[in-house]
Design a protein around this motif. Sequence first.
Motif, PDB file in Angstrom:
ATOM      1  N   VAL A  39      -6.374   2.293   2.048  1.00 43.22           N
ATOM      2  CA  VAL A  39      -5.873   1.215   2.892  1.00 43.22           C
ATOM      3  C   VAL A  39      -4.407   0.927   2.597  1.00 43.22           C
ATOM      4  O   VAL A  39      -3.594   0.747   3.512  1.00 43.22           O
ATOM      5  CB  VAL A  39      -6.698  -0.076   2.692  1.00 43.22           C
ATOM      6  N   TYR A  40      -4.055   0.918   1.306  1.00 37.57           N
ATOM      7  CA  TYR A  40      -2.745   0.417   0.887  1.00 37.57           C
ATOM      8  C   TYR A  40      -1.743   1.500   0.503  1.00 37.57           C
ATOM      9  O   TYR A  40      -0.574   1.199   0.323  1.00 37.57           O
ATOM     10  CB  TYR A  40      -2.929  -0.538  -0.296  1.00 37.57           C
ATOM     11  N   GLY A  41      -2.186   2.745   0.396  1.00 38.43           N
ATOM     12  CA  GLY A  41      -1.275   3.800  -0.013  1.00 38.43           C
ATOM     13  C   GLY A  41      -1.313   4.032  -1.509  1.00 38.43           C
ATOM     14  O   GLY A  41      -1.759   3.177  -2.279  1.00 38.43           O
ATOM     15  N   HIS A  42      -0.838   5.199  -1.929  1.00 40.04           N
ATOM     16  CA  HIS A  42      -0.907   5.587  -3.337  1.00 40.04           C
ATOM     17  C   HIS A  42       0.466   5.604  -4.001  1.00 40.04           C
ATOM     18  O   HIS A  42       0.619   6.099  -5.120  1.00 40.04           O
ATOM     19  CB  HIS A  42      -1.549   6.975  -3.460  1.00 40.04           C
ATOM     20  N   SER A  43       1.489   5.082  -3.322  1.00 39.76           N
ATOM     21  CA  SER A  43       2.827   5.017  -3.909  1.00 39.76           C
ATOM     22  C   SER A  43       3.487   3.709  -3.487  1.00 39.76           C
ATOM     23  O   SER A  43       3.163   3.155  -2.428  1.00 39.76           O
ATOM     24  CB  SER A  43       3.683   6.199  -3.443  1.00 39.76           C
ATOM     25  N   PRO A  44       4.423   3.189  -4.299  1.00 33.58           N
ATOM     26  CA  PRO A  44       5.104   1.934  -3.919  1.00 33.58           C
ATOM     27  C   PRO A  44       5.808   2.023  -2.571  1.00 33.58           C
ATOM     28  O   PRO A  44       5.811   1.067  -1.800  1.00 33.58           O
ATOM     29  CB  PRO A  44       6.103   1.726  -5.064  1.00 33.58           C
ATOM     30  N   ARG A  45       6.396   3.179  -2.280  1.00 29.35           N
ATOM     31  CA  ARG A  45       7.116   3.330  -1.012  1.00 29.35           C
ATOM     32  C   ARG A  45       6.168   3.246   0.177  1.00 29.35           C
ATOM     33  O   ARG A  45       6.447   2.536   1.154  1.00 29.35           O
ATOM     34  CB  ARG A  45       7.863   4.661  -1.010  1.00 29.35           C
ATOM     35  N   LEU A  46       5.050   3.957   0.096  1.00 28.68           N
ATOM     36  CA  LEU A  46       4.081   3.905   1.191  1.00 28.68           C
ATOM     37  C   LEU A  46       3.480   2.515   1.307  1.00 28.68           C
ATOM     38  O   LEU A  46       3.310   1.985   2.411  1.00 28.68           O
ATOM     39  CB  LEU A  46       2.975   4.948   0.959  1.00 28.68           C
ATOM     40  N   GLN A  47       3.162   1.908   0.179  1.00 27.16           N
ATOM     41  CA  GLN A  47       2.594   0.556   0.191  1.00 27.16           C
ATOM     42  C   GLN A  47       3.523  -0.412   0.905  1.00 27.16           C
ATOM     43  O   GLN A  47       3.086  -1.213   1.744  1.00 27.16           O
ATOM     44  CB  GLN A  47       2.359   0.089  -1.238  1.00 27.16           C
ATOM     45  N   SER A  48       4.810  -0.321   0.602  1.00 30.34           N
ATOM     46  CA  SER A  48       5.777  -1.234   1.216  1.00 30.34           C
ATOM     47  C   SER A  48       5.871  -1.010   2.721  1.00 30.34           C
ATOM     48  O   SER A  48       6.000  -1.969   3.500  1.00 30.34           O
ATOM     49  CB  SER A  48       7.153  -1.034   0.568  1.00 30.34           C
ATOM     50  N   SER A  49       5.781   0.254   3.151  1.00 31.09           N
ATOM     51  CA  SER A  49       5.917   0.565   4.579  1.00 31.09           C
ATOM     52  C   SER A  49       4.733   0.068   5.403  1.00 31.09           C
ATOM     53  O   SER A  49       4.833  -0.056   6.626  1.00 31.09           O
ATOM     54  CB  SER A  49       6.074   2.074   4.775  1.00 31.09           C
ATOM     55  N   LEU A  50       3.602  -0.211   4.740  1.00 32.63           N
ATOM     56  CA  LEU A  50       2.404  -0.658   5.448  1.00 32.63           C
ATOM     57  C   LEU A  50       2.282  -2.177   5.507  1.00 32.63           C
ATOM     58  O   LEU A  50       1.406  -2.701   6.183  1.00 32.63           O
ATOM     59  CB  LEU A  50       1.151  -0.079   4.776  1.00 32.63           C
ATOM     60  N   GLY A  58       1.549 -12.221   3.573  1.00 32.13           N
ATOM     61  CA  GLY A  58       0.742 -11.314   2.777  1.00 32.13           C
ATOM     62  C   GLY A  58      -0.104 -10.348   3.571  1.00 32.13           C
ATOM     63  O   GLY A  58      -1.009  -9.715   3.023  1.00 32.13           O
ATOM     64  N   LYS A  59       0.158 -10.204   4.857  1.00 26.60           N
ATOM     65  CA  LYS A  59      -0.660  -9.355   5.702  1.00 26.60           C
ATOM     66  C   LYS A  59      -0.110  -7.933   5.762  1.00 26.60           C
ATOM     67  O   LYS A  59       1.009  -7.650   5.336  1.00 26.60           O
ATOM     68  CB  LYS A  59      -0.746  -9.929   7.118  1.00 26.60           C
ATOM     69  N   LEU A  60      -0.922  -7.037   6.318  1.00 30.24           N
ATOM     70  CA  LEU A  60      -0.498  -5.679   6.612  1.00 30.24           C
ATOM     71  C   LEU A  60       0.093  -5.628   8.015  1.00 30.24           C
ATOM     72  O   LEU A  60      -0.264  -6.426   8.884  1.00 30.24           O
ATOM     73  CB  LEU A  60      -1.685  -4.715   6.520  1.00 30.24           C
ATOM     74  N   ALA A  61       1.001  -4.683   8.228  1.00 32.45           N
ATOM     75  CA  ALA A  61       1.623  -4.520   9.535  1.00 32.45           C
ATOM     76  C   ALA A  61       0.598  -4.019  10.551  1.00 32.45           C
ATOM     77  O   ALA A  61      -0.343  -3.298  10.199  1.00 32.45           O
ATOM     78  CB  ALA A  61       2.790  -3.543   9.438  1.00 32.45           C
ATOM     79  N   ARG A  98      -0.635   4.861  11.505  1.00 38.34           N
ATOM     80  CA  ARG A  98      -0.161   4.968  10.123  1.00 38.34           C
ATOM     81  C   ARG A  98      -1.035   4.101   9.232  1.00 38.34           C
ATOM     82  O   ARG A  98      -1.358   2.961   9.566  1.00 38.34           O
ATOM     83  CB  ARG A  98       1.305   4.516  10.066  1.00 38.34           C
ATOM     84  N   ALA A  99      -1.440   4.643   8.068  1.00 37.55           N
ATOM     85  CA  ALA A  99      -2.265   3.894   7.114  1.00 37.55           C
ATOM     86  C   ALA A  99      -2.040   4.455   5.720  1.00 37.55           C
ATOM     87  O   ALA A  99      -1.160   5.304   5.509  1.00 37.55           O
ATOM     88  CB  ALA A  99      -3.740   3.968   7.498  1.00 37.55           C
ATOM     89  N   TYR A 141      -1.036 -11.310  -0.790  1.00 43.28           N
ATOM     90  CA  TYR A 141      -1.269  -9.871  -0.604  1.00 43.28           C
ATOM     91  C   TYR A 141      -2.066  -9.284  -1.758  1.00 43.28           C
ATOM     92  O   TYR A 141      -3.054  -8.573  -1.546  1.00 43.28           O
ATOM     93  CB  TYR A 141       0.078  -9.154  -0.472  1.00 43.28           C
ATOM     94  N   GLN A 142      -1.652  -9.570  -2.993  1.00 42.40           N
ATOM     95  CA  GLN A 142      -2.304  -8.975  -4.161  1.00 42.40           C
ATOM     96  C   GLN A 142      -3.732  -9.498  -4.338  1.00 42.40           C
ATOM     97  O   GLN A 142      -4.639  -8.725  -4.683  1.00 42.40           O
ATOM     98  CB  GLN A 142      -1.484  -9.253  -5.417  1.00 42.40           C
ATOM     99  N   GLU A 143      -3.960 -10.779  -4.102  1.00 41.75           N
ATOM    100  CA  GLU A 143      -5.308 -11.320  -4.225  1.00 41.75           C
ATOM    101  C   GLU A 143      -6.230 -10.759  -3.142  1.00 41.75           C
ATOM    102  O   GLU A 143      -7.411 -10.495  -3.383  1.00 41.75           O
ATOM    103  CB  GLU A 143      -5.274 -12.853  -4.159  1.00 41.75           C
ATOM    104  N   THR A 144      -5.689 -10.583  -1.932  1.00 40.66           N
ATOM    105  CA  THR A 144      -6.482  -9.970  -0.866  1.00 40.66           C
ATOM    106  C   THR A 144      -6.809  -8.537  -1.205  1.00 40.66           C
ATOM    107  O   THR A 144      -7.941  -8.074  -0.993  1.00 40.66           O
ATOM    108  CB  THR A 144      -5.716 -10.038   0.467  1.00 40.66           C
ATOM    109  N   ARG A 145      -5.836  -7.829  -1.763  1.00 42.96           N
ATOM    110  CA  ARG A 145      -6.080  -6.427  -2.134  1.00 42.96           C
ATOM    111  C   ARG A 145      -7.167  -6.324  -3.203  1.00 42.96           C
ATOM    112  O   ARG A 145      -7.974  -5.398  -3.180  1.00 42.96           O
ATOM    113  CB  ARG A 145      -4.787  -5.781  -2.629  1.00 42.96           C
ATOM    114  N   LYS A 146      -7.214  -7.264  -4.122  1.00 45.26           N
ATOM    115  CA  LYS A 146      -8.288  -7.260  -5.126  1.00 45.26           C
ATOM    116  C   LYS A 146      -9.666  -7.347  -4.457  1.00 45.26           C
ATOM    117  O   LYS A 146     -10.605  -6.645  -4.829  1.00 45.26           O
ATOM    118  CB  LYS A 146      -8.123  -8.447  -6.086  1.00 45.26           C
TER     119      LYS A 146
END
Length: 297
Positions: A39-50, A58-61, A98-99, A141-146
């Motif tokens: 859902v969130y990506g496996h790298s900081p760059r991808l995570q930020s782009s989503l 704190g939502k996703l695009a 994109r995801a 964002y981080q609490e939702t991701r948990k």
Amino acid sequence: MPFFRSNAACAIHRGSDIRQALQRQQMNGITSFIDASTVYGHSPRLQSSLRDLPGLDGKLAVNDQFRDHTGRTYPPSVANLPSACRQGPHVERVECFRAGDSRLNEGLPLICLHTLWLREHNRIAEALKHINSHWSPETIYQETRKIVGALHQIITMRDYVPKIIGEESFEQYIGPYRGYDPTTDPSTSNVFATAAFRFGHGTISPILQRLNESFQMHEHFPHLRISSTFFSPWRIVKEGGIEPTLRGAIGTPASTASANMLLTEEVTERLIIVNNSEFMDLASLNLQRGRDHGLPA
């Protein structure tokens, strides 16, 4: 068929002997933890782009062009346009989604799952913001991701794995969770990722069923051969949203592999890879990947 070899990596670590050091291993760039990285990506760059960073909630695009008939969202389009996804006849162009996992456009059920998780993250984020108005967008964002990561763990370990390996094997080899053990190696073994885990390819049905609210054949959107659904997000956007496909996935048993039909011809004779004009053979790719990684027979 075109085939690209995996990147090699040295397996030298504390305790390695010369035999291990001379073995060719392959890099796995994806986390082995069940942390909803799909859902969130496996790298900081991808995570930020989503993320929907300008929204400050704190939502996703989400997709800024299309919504379903009830106003619910779809994943955002890829950045590089026009994308290579297939387009339907006489309909508005729909770009690749994109995801966190680049494979989401490969089939309609994958698109549906990624859409569900996107909506669920944003639903939870909105609820948390309402309850904790003092929280920053990053905290939301981080609490939702948990929470979403925990849902992935529950679905995988409680609902999925026992059905695949059986309740008895699950109890014998996995058992109840006893807490985090820092001495356990969490990485995915080469032989599992490259061979055993691909058992799922044998469960692919040649027909994708689309069902109505009564779980009968849909009146407007008929069943499809799998080969006609590869890289076709337009079928989700223009043909009823995710519900018909989700009902079909829920209401249709997976295929059972037999001695004379391990994989459907839809993926051995008519598999489509984006940016490639040739039909591919998933079985051949799997076998060649095993050779590439030097797996035992």
